[in-house]
Write an enzyme that holds these catalytic residues in place. Structure first.
Site, PDB file in Angstrom:
ATOM      1  N   LYS A 212       0.834  -1.222   0.000  1.00 25.43           N
ATOM      2  CA  LYS A 212       0.000   0.000   0.000  1.00 25.43           C
ATOM      3  C   LYS A 212       0.857   1.257   0.000  1.00 25.43           C
ATOM      4  O   LYS A 212       0.767   2.099   0.897  1.00 25.43           O
ATOM      5  CB  LYS A 212      -0.959   0.024   1.188  1.00 25.43           C
ATOM      6  CG  LYS A 212      -1.935  -1.138   1.208  1.00 25.43           C
ATOM      7  CD  LYS A 212      -2.979  -0.959   2.302  1.00 25.43           C
ATOM      8  CE  LYS A 212      -3.920  -2.122   2.415  1.00 25.43           C
ATOM      9  NZ  LYS A 212      -3.300  -3.335   2.982  1.00 25.43           N
TER      10      LYS A 212
HETATM   11  P1  5BU Z   1      -8.394 -10.899   7.269  1.00 26.72           P
HETATM   12  O1  5BU Z   1      -7.672 -11.586   8.369  1.00 26.72           O
HETATM   13  O2  5BU Z   1      -9.045 -11.861   6.281  1.00 26.72           O
HETATM   14  O3  5BU Z   1      -9.323  -9.828   7.755  1.00 26.72           O
HETATM   15  O4  5BU Z   1      -7.211 -10.158   6.471  1.00 26.72           O
HETATM   16  C1  5BU Z   1      -7.452  -9.274   5.407  1.00 26.72           C
HETATM   17  C2  5BU Z   1      -6.156  -8.895   4.744  1.00 26.72           C
HETATM   18  O5  5BU Z   1      -6.427  -8.030   3.639  1.00 26.72           O
HETATM   19  C3  5BU Z   1      -5.182  -8.141   5.629  1.00 26.72           C
HETATM   20  O6  5BU Z   1      -3.875  -8.514   5.221  1.00 26.72           O
HETATM   21  C4  5BU Z   1      -5.413  -6.691   5.304  1.00 26.72           C
HETATM   22  O7  5BU Z   1      -4.247  -5.911   5.436  1.00 26.72           O
HETATM   23  C5  5BU Z   1      -5.817  -6.768   3.844  1.00 26.72           C
HETATM   24  N1  5BU Z   1      -6.751  -5.708   3.422  1.00 26.72           N
HETATM   25  C6  5BU Z   1      -8.013  -5.561   3.950  1.00 26.72           C
HETATM   26  O8  5BU Z   1      -8.421  -6.303   4.821  1.00 26.72           O
HETATM   27  N2  5BU Z   1      -8.825  -4.568   3.474  1.00 26.72           N
HETATM   28  C7  5BU Z   1      -8.454  -3.708   2.514  1.00 26.72           C
HETATM   29  O9  5BU Z   1      -9.228  -2.843   2.107  1.00 26.72           O
HETATM   30  C8  5BU Z   1      -7.157  -3.883   1.974  1.00 26.72           C
HETATM   31  C9  5BU Z   1      -6.337  -4.882   2.436  1.00 26.72           C
HETATM   32 BR1  5BU Z   1      -6.591  -2.787   0.626  1.00 26.72          BR
END
Ligand code: 5BU
Length: 252
Positions: A89
């Site tokens: 990012k």
């Molecule tokens: P989760 O554990 O499934 O909630 O992880 C989601 C991943 O996607 C995590 O690595 C975030 O940094 C990433 N992410 C997110 O959740 N939402 C966004 O809008 C973006 C990245 Br861009």
């Protein structure tokens, strides 16, 4: 449209490879491997590598980092056939992101097939990343939308991201979005915030189910805690893979 039919629509080698490997492997699942222990990370990738098309990393959450970890991840990538996406990012001016992408501790451009950037600085951020990524055949995703409640990537901001992608479509391979945002087969949409059962996390993450995400036209579901917090990570990855692929089959 089938993934494999989209290969010819893009000139970017990483996008071509991604369409190809999704079709070959029959998986549109990306794992968000947000674990901090390098050995736990490697074990997670070994257990789930056959189920995924993309390994999404946050390399800066790994404690006791050293570059051997990258060598091992790249070996696993070749063994299990997936691409690596460092979810960096980027968010600064072109000259700074160029340095952050290629230098510093991580040398991201040397090992990460895909990375992503906010569009808040304007097109200079794409130009800076492109100067070091293009020759290596890398691909960039723009953050057109985010999954967290109350985020500002909406409306005109999202539209501007789509316009910037069109302008630099040799390097920009698609978007982070919650749904398909543009009807153009060369662009790949990846959706984070995916969990069986939906819900949220207490820190404003909002979850969609794999079925709804794919029905909304996204191409790749990104799943973190839904997999790595499961007792059996391989089995969880298989469940998400099946949910994502079955949902895709219904769309074609
Ligand atoms: P989760 O554990 O499934 O909630 O992880 C989601 C991943 O996607 C995590 O690595 C975030 O940094 C990433 N992410 C997110 O959740 N939402 C966004 O809008 C973006 C990245 Br861009």
């Amino acid at each position: 449209m089938k993934y494999e039919d989209r290969i010819e629509h893009t000139s970017n080698p990483t996008a071509k490879r991604l369409f190809e490997l999704i079709a070959e492997k029959e998986t549109n699942l990306a794992i968000a491997a947000d674990v901090t222990d390098p050995q736990v990370l490697l074990d997670l990738v070994k257990a789930t590598g056959d189920e995924i098309c993309v390994l999404k990393t946050h390399i800066d959450v790994v404690t006791d980092y050293n570059s051997d970890l990258i060598d091992e991840l790249v070996d696993l990538k070749e063994k299990h056939n997936f691409l690596i996406f460092e979810d960096r990012k980027f968010a600064d001016i072109g000259n700074t992101v160029k340095l952050q992408y290629s230098q510093g501790v991580y040398h991201i451009v040397d090992w990460s097939d895909i990375t992503n950037a906010h569009v808040v600085p304007g097109p200079g951020i794409i130009e800076g990343l492109r100067e070091v990524g293009m020759d290596k055949g890398r691909g960039l995703l723009l953050l057109a939308e985010m999954s967290s409640a109350g985020n500002l990537a909406t409306g005109k901001y999202t539209q501007k991201a789509l316009e910037m992608a069109e302008e630099y479509s040799d390097f920009v391979i698609g978007f982070i979005g919650m749904k398909k945002l543009i009807d153009d087969p060369k662009f790949i949409t990846m959706t984070p915030g995916v969990k069986l059962g939906g819900g949220g996390d207490g820190l404003k993450q909002q979850y969609n189910t794999p079925e709804n995400a794919i029905a909304g036209g996204t191409d790749i579901i990104i799943v973190g805690r839904g997999i790595y917090e499961a007792e059996d990570v391989k089995q969880a990855a298989q469940e998400y893979r099946k949910a994502g692929w079955d949902a895709y089959l219904k769309t074609i």
